[in-house]
Design a protein around this motif. Structure first.
Motif, PDB file in Angstrom:
ATOM      1  N   GLY A   8     -60.302  -2.718 117.183  1.00 57.98           N
ATOM      2  CA  GLY A   8     -59.206  -1.760 117.192  1.00 57.98           C
ATOM      3  C   GLY A   8     -58.846  -1.155 115.849  1.00 57.98           C
ATOM      4  O   GLY A   8     -57.971  -0.297 115.769  1.00 57.98           O
ATOM      5  N   GLY A   9     -59.516  -1.610 114.800  1.00 58.80           N
ATOM      6  CA  GLY A   9     -59.233  -1.043 113.491  1.00 58.80           C
ATOM      7  C   GLY A   9     -59.751   0.375 113.371  1.00 58.80           C
ATOM      8  O   GLY A   9     -60.453   0.880 114.261  1.00 58.80           O
ATOM      9  N   GLY A  10     -59.418   1.044 112.280  1.00 56.72           N
ATOM     10  CA  GLY A  10     -59.887   2.401 112.072  1.00 56.72           C
ATOM     11  C   GLY A  10     -59.192   3.072 110.913  1.00 56.72           C
ATOM     12  O   GLY A  10     -58.439   2.439 110.169  1.00 56.72           O
ATOM     13  N   LEU A  11     -59.470   4.368 110.781  1.00 59.40           N
ATOM     14  CA  LEU A  11     -58.869   5.195 109.736  1.00 59.40           C
ATOM     15  C   LEU A  11     -57.797   6.068 110.366  1.00 59.40           C
ATOM     16  O   LEU A  11     -58.087   6.829 111.303  1.00 59.40           O
ATOM     17  CB  LEU A  11     -59.940   6.065 109.082  1.00 59.40           C
ATOM     18  CG  LEU A  11     -59.459   7.128 108.102  1.00 59.40           C
ATOM     19  CD1 LEU A  11     -58.753   6.487 106.914  1.00 59.40           C
ATOM     20  CD2 LEU A  11     -60.635   7.991 107.640  1.00 59.40           C
ATOM     21  N   VAL A  12     -56.573   5.927 109.870  1.00 64.58           N
ATOM     22  CA  VAL A  12     -55.453   6.698 110.404  1.00 64.58           C
ATOM     23  C   VAL A  12     -54.640   7.269 109.248  1.00 64.58           C
ATOM     24  O   VAL A  12     -54.847   6.894 108.084  1.00 64.58           O
ATOM     25  CB  VAL A  12     -54.544   5.843 111.314  1.00 64.58           C
ATOM     26  CG1 VAL A  12     -55.307   5.356 112.536  1.00 64.58           C
ATOM     27  CG2 VAL A  12     -53.943   4.683 110.543  1.00 64.58           C
ATOM     28  N   GLN A  13     -53.707   8.132 109.592  1.00 65.99           N
ATOM     29  CA  GLN A  13     -52.810   8.695 108.588  1.00 65.99           C
ATOM     30  C   GLN A  13     -51.489   7.934 108.582  1.00 65.99           C
ATOM     31  O   GLN A  13     -51.117   7.287 109.576  1.00 65.99           O
ATOM     32  CB  GLN A  13     -52.566  10.169 108.876  1.00 65.99           C
ATOM     33  CG  GLN A  13     -53.796  11.043 108.709  1.00 65.99           C
ATOM     34  CD  GLN A  13     -53.474  12.513 108.854  1.00 65.99           C
ATOM     35  OE1 GLN A  13     -52.556  12.897 109.561  1.00 65.99           O
ATOM     36  NE2 GLN A  13     -54.235  13.353 108.162  1.00 65.99           N
ATOM     37  N   ALA A  14     -50.795   8.027 107.481  1.00 63.00           N
ATOM     38  CA  ALA A  14     -49.481   7.395 107.368  1.00 63.00           C
ATOM     39  C   ALA A  14     -48.585   7.875 108.510  1.00 63.00           C
ATOM     40  O   ALA A  14     -48.568   9.062 108.845  1.00 63.00           O
ATOM     41  CB  ALA A  14     -48.853   7.724 106.027  1.00 63.00           C
ATOM     42  N   GLY A  15     -47.880   6.935 109.126  1.00 62.20           N
ATOM     43  CA  GLY A  15     -47.016   7.250 110.251  1.00 62.20           C
ATOM     44  C   GLY A  15     -47.662   7.052 111.611  1.00 62.20           C
ATOM     45  O   GLY A  15     -46.962   7.021 112.626  1.00 62.20           O
ATOM     46  N   ASP A  16     -48.968   6.924 111.633  1.00 58.71           N
ATOM     47  CA  ASP A  16     -49.682   6.715 112.889  1.00 58.71           C
ATOM     48  C   ASP A  16     -49.547   5.275 113.373  1.00 58.71           C
ATOM     49  O   ASP A  16     -49.002   4.407 112.669  1.00 58.71           O
ATOM     50  CB  ASP A  16     -51.168   7.062 112.724  1.00 58.71           C
ATOM     51  CG  ASP A  16     -51.413   8.555 112.658  1.00 58.71           C
ATOM     52  OD1 ASP A  16     -52.548   8.955 112.326  1.00 58.71           O
ATOM     53  OD2 ASP A  16     -50.463   9.329 112.925  1.00 58.71           O
ATOM     54  N   LYS A  65     -42.043  -6.483 109.423  1.00 52.81           N
ATOM     55  CA  LYS A  65     -40.983  -6.681 110.403  1.00 52.81           C
ATOM     56  C   LYS A  65     -40.355  -5.354 110.790  1.00 52.81           C
ATOM     57  O   LYS A  65     -40.035  -4.535 109.937  1.00 52.81           O
ATOM     58  CB  LYS A  65     -39.928  -7.617 109.816  1.00 52.81           C
ATOM     59  CG  LYS A  65     -39.008  -8.266 110.818  1.00 52.81           C
ATOM     60  CD  LYS A  65     -38.137  -9.313 110.149  1.00 52.81           C
ATOM     61  CE  LYS A  65     -38.939 -10.465 109.611  1.00 52.81           C
ATOM     62  NZ  LYS A  65     -38.102 -11.526 109.000  1.00 52.81           N
ATOM     63  N   GLY A  66     -40.215  -5.114 112.082  1.00 48.74           N
ATOM     64  CA  GLY A  66     -39.646  -3.871 112.575  1.00 48.74           C
ATOM     65  C   GLY A  66     -40.679  -2.789 112.828  1.00 48.74           C
ATOM     66  O   GLY A  66     -40.375  -1.782 113.490  1.00 48.74           O
ATOM     67  N   ARG A  67     -41.897  -2.970 112.330  1.00 48.30           N
ATOM     68  CA  ARG A  67     -42.959  -1.975 112.546  1.00 48.30           C
ATOM     69  C   ARG A  67     -44.105  -2.524 113.382  1.00 48.30           C
ATOM     70  O   ARG A  67     -44.731  -1.785 114.144  1.00 48.30           O
ATOM     71  CB  ARG A  67     -43.520  -1.493 111.200  1.00 48.30           C
ATOM     72  CG  ARG A  67     -42.511  -0.820 110.308  1.00 48.30           C
ATOM     73  CD  ARG A  67     -43.174  -0.223 109.065  1.00 48.30           C
ATOM     74  NE  ARG A  67     -43.822  -1.229 108.237  1.00 48.30           N
ATOM     75  CZ  ARG A  67     -45.113  -1.231 107.913  1.00 48.30           C
ATOM     76  NH1 ARG A  67     -45.913  -0.272 108.369  1.00 48.30           N
ATOM     77  NH2 ARG A  67     -45.613  -2.178 107.135  1.00 48.30           N
ATOM     78  N   PHE A  68     -44.400  -3.806 113.233  1.00 51.79           N
ATOM     79  CA  PHE A  68     -45.503  -4.434 113.948  1.00 51.79           C
ATOM     80  C   PHE A  68     -44.954  -5.348 115.041  1.00 51.79           C
ATOM     81  O   PHE A  68     -43.894  -5.967 114.876  1.00 51.79           O
ATOM     82  CB  PHE A  68     -46.358  -5.274 113.003  1.00 51.79           C
ATOM     83  CG  PHE A  68     -47.171  -4.511 111.992  1.00 51.79           C
ATOM     84  CD1 PHE A  68     -46.970  -3.159 111.772  1.00 51.79           C
ATOM     85  CD2 PHE A  68     -48.141  -5.160 111.257  1.00 51.79           C
ATOM     86  CE1 PHE A  68     -47.713  -2.463 110.846  1.00 51.79           C
ATOM     87  CE2 PHE A  68     -48.904  -4.493 110.319  1.00 51.79           C
ATOM     88  CZ  PHE A  68     -48.684  -3.132 110.111  1.00 51.79           C
ATOM     89  N   THR A  69     -45.720  -5.465 116.128  1.00 52.08           N
ATOM     90  CA  THR A  69     -45.359  -6.369 117.219  1.00 52.08           C
ATOM     91  C   THR A  69     -46.582  -7.173 117.636  1.00 52.08           C
ATOM     92  O   THR A  69     -47.625  -6.592 117.955  1.00 52.08           O
ATOM     93  CB  THR A  69     -44.828  -5.597 118.424  1.00 52.08           C
ATOM     94  OG1 THR A  69     -43.695  -4.817 118.041  1.00 52.08           O
ATOM     95  CG2 THR A  69     -44.415  -6.558 119.541  1.00 52.08           C
ATOM     96  N   GLN A  82     -49.654  -4.675 117.675  1.00 56.26           N
ATOM     97  CA  GLN A  82     -49.284  -3.263 117.736  1.00 56.26           C
ATOM     98  C   GLN A  82     -48.675  -2.890 116.397  1.00 56.26           C
ATOM     99  O   GLN A  82     -47.678  -3.488 115.971  1.00 56.26           O
ATOM    100  CB  GLN A  82     -48.273  -3.028 118.855  1.00 56.26           C
ATOM    101  CG  GLN A  82     -47.768  -1.598 118.937  1.00 56.26           C
ATOM    102  CD  GLN A  82     -48.858  -0.622 119.338  1.00 56.26           C
ATOM    103  OE1 GLN A  82     -49.644  -0.906 120.243  1.00 56.26           O
ATOM    104  NE2 GLN A  82     -48.904   0.530 118.692  1.00 56.26           N
ATOM    105  N   MET A  83     -49.253  -1.909 115.748  1.00 51.21           N
ATOM    106  CA  MET A  83     -48.825  -1.503 114.410  1.00 51.21           C
ATOM    107  C   MET A  83     -48.337  -0.066 114.474  1.00 51.21           C
ATOM    108  O   MET A  83     -49.122   0.842 114.774  1.00 51.21           O
ATOM    109  CB  MET A  83     -49.982  -1.627 113.418  1.00 51.21           C
ATOM    110  CG  MET A  83     -50.628  -3.013 113.408  1.00 51.21           C
ATOM    111  SD  MET A  83     -51.887  -3.197 112.130  1.00 51.21           S
ATOM    112  CE  MET A  83     -53.104  -2.033 112.698  1.00 51.21           C
ATOM    113  N   ASN A  84     -47.064   0.129 114.221  1.00 54.05           N
ATOM    114  CA  ASN A  84     -46.458   1.455 114.238  1.00 54.05           C
ATOM    115  C   ASN A  84     -46.020   1.855 112.836  1.00 54.05           C
ATOM    116  O   ASN A  84     -45.834   1.003 111.960  1.00 54.05           O
ATOM    117  CB  ASN A  84     -45.245   1.463 115.174  1.00 54.05           C
ATOM    118  CG  ASN A  84     -45.615   1.179 116.609  1.00 54.05           C
ATOM    119  OD1 ASN A  84     -46.712   1.488 117.060  1.00 54.05           O
ATOM    120  ND2 ASN A  84     -44.680   0.585 117.344  1.00 54.05           N
ATOM    121  N   ASN A  85     -45.845   3.152 112.656  1.00 52.37           N
ATOM    122  CA  ASN A  85     -45.388   3.678 111.370  1.00 52.37           C
ATOM    123  C   ASN A  85     -46.209   3.078 110.215  1.00 52.37           C
ATOM    124  O   ASN A  85     -45.646   2.542 109.249  1.00 52.37           O
ATOM    125  CB  ASN A  85     -43.896   3.388 111.179  1.00 52.37           C
ATOM    126  CG  ASN A  85     -43.306   4.107 109.990  1.00 52.37           C
ATOM    127  OD1 ASN A  85     -43.843   5.115 109.530  1.00 52.37           O
ATOM    128  ND2 ASN A  85     -42.213   3.569 109.464  1.00 52.37           N
TER     129      ASN A  85
END
Length: 120
Positions: A8-16, A65-69, A82-85
């Motif tokens: 599930g890893g990869g290259l993303v932009q900030a905020g993705d 904390k608050g961004r990952f679940t 799950q990694m957000n922001n």
């Protein structure tokens, strides 16, 4: 043979967002707490998140904390992150592990890792 395989890893932009998966085999998945760790270039491996074997308790580093679940599906022998922001400082190789201790969180069997790169 006990095995953990991350994906599930990869290259993303900030905020993705990204969702990592960790598939386990060869060991009774439901008997163990699971953890996610990461290692950035030229840095020590660090704890990210942990989940108890019944998913009743979770623990996170302050950095995420608050961004990952963290979650797990015991029927599928799989743990998730799950990694957000996402931020550029989240760039690292992410590893999942069976935990040998809850506090401090220490892994004793590791996957091969999956690369996460966050561009600014």
């Amino acid at each position: 043979q006990v095995q953990l395989v991350e994906s599930g890893g990869g290259l993303v932009q900030a905020g993705d967002s990204l969702r990592l998966s960790c598939a386990a085999s060869g060991r009774s998945f439901t008997r163990y707490a699971m953890g996610w760790f990461r290692q950035a270039p030229r840095k020590e491996r660090e704890f990210v998140a942990a989940i108890a074997k019944t998913a009743s308790i979770t623990n996170y580093s302050d950095a995420v904390k608050g961004r990952f679940t963290i979650s797990r599906d015991n029927a599928k022998n799989t743990a998730y992150l799950q990694m957000n922001n996402l931020k550029p400082e989240d760039t690292a190789v992410y590893y999942c592990a069976f935990l040998s201790t809850w506090l401090p969180p220490q892994g004793n069997i590791w996957g091969q890792g999956t690369q996460v790169t966050v561009s600014s």
